[in-house]
Motif scaffolding. Sequence first.
Motif, mmCIF file in Angstrom:
data_model
loop_
_atom_site.group_PDB
_atom_site.id
_atom_site.type_symbol
_atom_site.label_atom_id
_atom_site.label_comp_id
_atom_site.label_asym_id
_atom_site.label_seq_id
_atom_site.Cartn_x
_atom_site.Cartn_y
_atom_site.Cartn_z
ATOM 1 N N ALA A 131 -9.013 -6.873 2.276
ATOM 2 C CA ALA A 131 -7.877 -6.144 1.699
ATOM 3 C C ALA A 131 -7.847 -6.306 0.184
ATOM 4 N N ALA A 132 -8.200 -7.481 -0.305
ATOM 5 C CA ALA A 132 -8.212 -7.703 -1.753
ATOM 6 C C ALA A 132 -9.229 -6.810 -2.452
ATOM 7 N N ALA A 187 -7.212 -3.736 -3.120
ATOM 8 C CA ALA A 187 -5.826 -3.825 -3.617
ATOM 9 C C ALA A 187 -5.686 -4.911 -4.684
ATOM 10 N N LEU A 188 -6.736 -5.145 -5.459
ATOM 11 C CA LEU A 188 -6.718 -6.235 -6.434
ATOM 12 C C LEU A 188 -5.634 -6.063 -7.488
ATOM 13 N N GLU A 236 -2.873 -3.988 -7.404
ATOM 14 C CA GLU A 236 -1.706 -3.236 -6.953
ATOM 15 C C GLU A 236 -0.490 -4.108 -6.662
ATOM 16 N N TYR A 291 -0.582 -5.280 -1.575
ATOM 17 C CA TYR A 291 -1.643 -6.066 -0.942
ATOM 18 C C TYR A 291 -1.276 -6.410 0.497
ATOM 19 N N GLU A 323 -1.761 -3.491 2.706
ATOM 20 C CA GLU A 323 -3.178 -3.229 2.950
ATOM 21 C C GLU A 323 -3.776 -4.204 3.954
ATOM 22 N N LEU A 363 -5.048 -13.385 -5.939
ATOM 23 C CA LEU A 363 -5.730 -12.146 -6.316
ATOM 24 C C LEU A 363 -6.421 -12.284 -7.672
#
Length: 485
Positions: A46-47, A50-51, A53, A58, A61, A78
């Motif tokens: 997920a990271a 979505a780093l 966001e 995160y 996601e 993150l």
Amino acid sequence: MDHLETPAVHRLLTSPAGRLVTSRPFEAFKTRSLPREFAVVRARAAADVALSEGPEAYLREVGAPPAPHLHDRIERALARYARLRGAYDETMERWDDVFWGDGESTPDERVAVERERREVSERRAKPTDIFGFLSKEHLVPPVKFETPSPEDARTRWNHELAEPERLYGFAESSAAEEFPRVERSATVRGPGTVEYLLRFRSPSPHLSDRVTARVYEPVDIDVNAGGDADLPTLVFHSGWGAFDDQLGYWPEEEYVARALAPEGYRVILPDAPWHGRRELLGRYSGEPYIARAPVGLFTLYSAAALETAVLTDWARTEGAPVVGVGGVSLGGTIALHVGGRCGDWPESMRPDLLFPAGMPGAIDQTLLAGELTRLLDIDDALDAAGWTGAALHEFAPLLNPPKAPCLAPERVFPFVGTRDEMGPTSTARALLDEWGVPRPNRREWDCGHFGVLANLIRDESFRTTVRRELDAAARDRRNRESVAV
């Protein structure tokens, strides 16, 4: 000259102290730990998308509920992962230049950059130190499901259900010259091996990516200098969720490839679809297989079977007198599909021998009752999407290996655990009985699913069987060819 080395963990596993991994308590511990292990890599996947966001996006996601009390920790995690991902991307760019670029590099330079790549790849693939706190909080599910409904699956796969050869066969228009062109990387020295990668586009019409596989040969074979590569070859597939050479320790690399190659064999370890180098952005290695069940399962089986056919053909063009196909767990299922589907393939793509291990014989039944189904909540996802036992059985022609092999049953050599509940032993025995595999060909260990892997690592019987049968098949072929001449 510098070379890659066998990891210390493998030396430990093969030592007397390694007997622990064959015990029932270890099997129980390893089984219980699976959901948390996969929660960590789900958090990492997920990271990747979505780093930048923020914590709320995160968590959406990753598939976790809101957790405002963890926002500060998530932001720090993150940020740490962003730095790690940057180091990984930079290392991979240099690695690609060295192994696939046009520039010159020395053998020692290739060993150094390969070591560096493996180290940073492992830290990036399984960053437990960064995201482990989320698994401890029980926030992150081990799988982010996108299970199709039976109605959608029937509509999409209607023709394949009627004619499974559409899924598992090569199109009639595929002439030999249209098969994927196989590229070979520069080599790197291993412990008694010369190693390199192959890549080619997947022949599956349902995938659009590039296949990668790692090849191991004896050190006295110089592939770049046109050396004699008349080597009996084994194509061996890893299990579900394996990260392959993205980790410092890849069990199949040690107990199969680096064990057999120095003795005069070629071993090919492919990345299965969605695994290893073929991981999809936002998904961890192998996740789509489970997340899209049951469609993800037969999509992978069919693609991996056709990719194995290409690798088999490639090995024969390199002079291999015989080719065996094997695998453990998911890899064993792929091997069974290859052995049961290859009858209509070009002759050069059909294997001579099969070595499946730790595999179920009926995938529809395994989805309903296998231990992994309960551990990773696959049963809940299937129920929510409307999959009943009858609906899964309807897809058995695509999920399950055929009820008869396309090569002589005497050339199938299976290894199973008597207490395996992830690849249920009863279904494996039933299929092997249907195939007519002779009892002397079968090896059963008193263990569960992880015990099969432990025995493959520690027990010499698997490697002894592979050596004996590859050598015997190679002698038979050479004798037939000499008589024909």
